[in-house]
Write an enzyme that holds these catalytic residues in place. Sequence first.
Site, PDB file in Angstrom:
ATOM      1  N   LYS A  37     -54.930   5.307   8.005  1.00  0.00           N
ATOM      2  CA  LYS A  37     -54.132   6.329   8.560  1.00  0.00           C
ATOM      3  C   LYS A  37     -53.935   7.611   7.560  1.00  0.00           C
ATOM      4  O   LYS A  37     -53.869   8.640   7.687  1.00  0.00           O
ATOM      5  CB  LYS A  37     -52.846   5.760   8.771  1.00  0.00           C
ATOM      6  CG  LYS A  37     -52.688   5.005  10.291  1.00  0.00           C
ATOM      7  CD  LYS A  37     -51.557   3.974  10.271  1.00  0.00           C
ATOM      8  CE  LYS A  37     -51.681   3.289  11.263  1.00  0.00           C
ATOM      9  NZ  LYS A  37     -50.691   1.954  11.774  1.00  0.00           N
ATOM     10  N   ASP A  67     -44.441   6.345  15.972  1.00  0.00           N
ATOM     11  CA  ASP A  67     -44.802   5.419  16.710  1.00  0.00           C
ATOM     12  C   ASP A  67     -44.421   5.244  18.260  1.00  0.00           C
ATOM     13  O   ASP A  67     -44.809   4.569  18.864  1.00  0.00           O
ATOM     14  CB  ASP A  67     -44.677   4.030  15.917  1.00  0.00           C
ATOM     15  CG  ASP A  67     -45.799   3.464  15.474  1.00  0.00           C
ATOM     16  OD1 ASP A  67     -47.015   3.748  15.650  1.00  0.00           O
ATOM     17  OD2 ASP A  67     -45.684   2.148  14.437  1.00  0.00           O
ATOM     18  N   GLN A  87     -45.328  -0.007   9.022  1.00  0.00           N
ATOM     19  CA  GLN A  87     -46.397  -0.817   9.636  1.00  0.00           C
ATOM     20  C   GLN A  87     -45.863  -2.101   9.949  1.00  0.00           C
ATOM     21  O   GLN A  87     -45.025  -2.963   9.371  1.00  0.00           O
ATOM     22  CB  GLN A  87     -47.389  -0.833   8.371  1.00  0.00           C
ATOM     23  CG  GLN A  87     -48.558  -1.496   8.915  1.00  0.00           C
ATOM     24  CD  GLN A  87     -49.219  -0.878  10.061  1.00  0.00           C
ATOM     25  OE1 GLN A  87     -49.603   0.266   9.954  1.00  0.00           O
ATOM     26  NE2 GLN A  87     -49.916  -1.616  10.991  1.00  0.00           N
TER      27      GLN A  87
END
Length: 296
Positions: free
Chosen positions: A54, A121, A98
């Site tokens: 990422k 997200d 994460q």
Amino acid sequence: MSATILDGKAFAATVRAKVADHVARLKSEHGITPGLAVVLVGEDPASQVYVRSKGKQTKEAGMASFEHRLPADTSEEALLRMVDQLNKDPGVHGILVQLPLPKHLDSDLVINSIDPAKDVDGFHISNVGLLGTGQRSMVPCTPLGCLMLLRDHHGSLSGMEAVVIGRSNIVGKPMAQLLLNDSCTVTICHSRTKDLKETVRRGDIVVAAVGRPEMVPGDWIKPGATVIDVGINRIPDGDKTRLVGDCDFDSCAEVAGAITPVPGGVGPMTIACLLANTVTACCRANGLPEPEGLTA
Ligand code: NAD
């Protein structure tokens, strides 16, 4: 094999190029550099690989990447403090914590502490609600990537029968919602679904997000259907391992009209959509027009 292969790797490259183009314009015309902060708690090896990837792709798109690595025993208070700092940081337009988090941390609490406008997200309860009511939201990256592949292949999805296998909060449920918002007739299957085969065979679109290697055989697929295989499963292959999806690729590709491979299908779309969400969040934060075709 008769199915068209939906090349997610190539499509993701076009999404990244669009993002990079928009980032360059934000910089040159407005002096703004979109920034993505990724927070990793602990040393889960798969998460470390994702976070590295990422960060690399964020920088390649011309954006600022901020990586925060915290020890596995980080307290909830310390993590919430970090999220609060990032919420207040004007150089950070997207925040991603994460998952999975270590067991002593409450994921829902942490995710819901992210500013919804920076929740790239799309897991914050406000974004889930906005998506569920068809309002402008941040859309979870993997389902967004699937939707982009489907729209690119079909144009309009209106009126199609869509079957989603899996009801997780990160893939199955938002995927079903996106398909519903695009006027599909949607069925969600899960571990308690009776007669999975007959239900899946109704789908003009089948999205498999289960996490069981090659679970869906070709004779579950309606001839000509589009199969989107979200699964990423590692299976033994001699003395090595290899990646397979939730669909048995060879038999499904015999019957389907189009299918995503694993690897090289949905996987690369996920990070591309994370970058897309970050640039979208940055534009919204600055009251600027959003790039076209990068969100639902
Ligand atoms: P999950 O474990 O949270 O959910 C799995 C779902 O499958 C559950 O809703 C469960 O009800 C359903 N299920 C389990 N067994 C079933 C059965 N026998 N029949 C029908 N349904 C069944 O998983 P997830 O996080 O949604 O991920 C699913 C898969 O997608 C995994 O392989 C994961 O690695 C992969 N994934 C890929 C990406 C990507 O970027 N391509 C992103 C996220 C997840």
